[in-house]
Design an enzyme around this catalytic site. Structure first.
Site, PDB file in Angstrom:
ATOM      1  N   ASP A  45       0.833  -1.198   0.000  1.00  0.00           N
ATOM      2  CA  ASP A  45       0.000   0.000   0.000  1.00  0.00           C
ATOM      3  C   ASP A  45       0.873   1.255   0.000  1.00  0.00           C
ATOM      4  O   ASP A  45       0.377   2.377  -0.071  1.00  0.00           O
ATOM      5  CB  ASP A  45      -1.009   0.003   1.140  1.00  0.00           C
ATOM      6  N   LYS A 112      -1.152  -9.358   3.480  1.00  0.00           N
ATOM      7  CA  LYS A 112      -0.417  -8.805   4.623  1.00  0.00           C
ATOM      8  C   LYS A 112      -1.296  -7.830   5.384  1.00  0.00           C
ATOM      9  O   LYS A 112      -1.961  -6.979   4.779  1.00  0.00           O
ATOM     10  CB  LYS A 112       0.869  -8.095   4.178  1.00  0.00           C
ATOM     11  N   GLU A 114      -1.462  -5.367   9.166  1.00  0.00           N
ATOM     12  CA  GLU A 114      -0.647  -4.705  10.177  1.00  0.00           C
ATOM     13  C   GLU A 114      -1.318  -4.752  11.544  1.00  0.00           C
ATOM     14  O   GLU A 114      -2.505  -4.414  11.663  1.00  0.00           O
ATOM     15  CB  GLU A 114      -0.427  -3.231   9.810  1.00  0.00           C
ATOM     16  N   GLU A 181       9.328  -3.812  10.848  1.00  0.00           N
ATOM     17  CA  GLU A 181       9.732  -2.532  10.257  1.00  0.00           C
ATOM     18  C   GLU A 181      10.199  -1.545  11.315  1.00  0.00           C
ATOM     19  O   GLU A 181       9.508  -1.316  12.320  1.00  0.00           O
ATOM     20  CB  GLU A 181       8.575  -1.926   9.457  1.00  0.00           C
TER      21      GLU A 181
END
EC number: 2.1.2.11
Length: 264
Positions: A45, A112, A114, A181
């Protein structure tokens, strides 16, 4: 190289072989990365920022993601294709299932999402219905407004321990891959050692099981700034395919990320 699957990536972790991943958003670059030998491609994204010129990933829609996933799929033969589920597209299990179906039907082999242990039920529901899940901890760009900006996460010991606990919970719920990350290298190592599933780092040190970069950063064409954790591989080669081959080689040999790319 044969078609790469989640089982392939797990085997690479078990054998101590580093996984190289990069983002792509269209067929042409995806095909080039495939030919260079990349293991997995993420339709991120991040396209909201690097393609659309937005200041965050939040405006990206599920329709945007499905469109770019279809484009990438047409250029790929061997790498695993992972597609981001965008902001608020998995706020509840019913919504997550419907939107994951759109991305899988568009050509993704994995989605994926988050977030931490609050996603456990959603991950289990997806996996039970045949949708492989890549989880994402640390700096989660969709939560940028809660985090107060794009900042390194997990430096506080309590938060680091919570992230380790979240990682274990996500694995137990059924996640088959985990992106880490912008966290301290020591935390990236601790999480990677605590899990059976592979970890893919972006600003998480060199001890994760693999690395991922946004393609625009790896090629030095980011329109805003070059993140600390990235490196311009095109500058070193002058050729896009050779740049990605160098990236893969440097990850495989443990040369990237270097000390200048990590957070402590």
């Amino acid at each position: 190289m044969a078609k790469i699957t989640t089982a392939s990536l797990l085997n690479m972790k078990q054998q101590g072989e580093k996984i190289s991943t990069i983002t792509a958003y269209d067929a042409s670059f995806a095909k080039l990365f495939d030919q260079a030998g990349i293991h997995a491609i993420l339709i991120g994204d991040s396209l909201g920022m690097v393609l659309q010129g937005q200041d965050s990933t939040l405006p990206v829609t599920i329709e945007d993601m499905a469109y770019h996933t279809r484009c990438v799929k047409r250029g790929v033969e061997e790498p695993l294709i992972i597609a981001d589920m965008p902001f608020m597209s998995y706020a509840n299990e019913e919504q997550a299932l419907a939107n994951a179906a759109l991305l899988m039907q568009a050509g993704a082999s994995m989605v994926k999402i988050e977030g931490g242990a609050w996603l456990n039920g959603t991950i289990t529901a997806l996996v039970e219905r045949g949708v492989p899940v890549c989880a994402h901890l640390g700096l989660t760009p969709q939560s940028v407004n809660i985090l107060g900006g794009f900042k390194v996460q997990g430096r506080d010991d309590n938060k680091a321990q919570q992230m380790i606990a979240d990682a274990k919970a996500l694995e137990a719920a059924g996640a088959q891959l985990l992106v880490l990350e912008c966290i301290p290298a020591s935390l990236g190592k601790a999480i990677s050692q605590a899990l059976t599933i592979p970890t893919i780092g972006i600003g998480a040190g060199k001890d994760t099981d693999g690395q991922i970069l946004v393609m625009h950063d790896a090629l030095g064409i980011a329109c805003n700034y070059m993140p600390k954790f990235s490196r311009n591989f095109l500058k070193d080669t002058g050729d896009i395919k050779k740049a990605i081959e160098l990236y893969i080689s440097e990850v495989s040999q443990g040369n990237f990320p270097g000390d200048e790319h990590i957070f402590k």
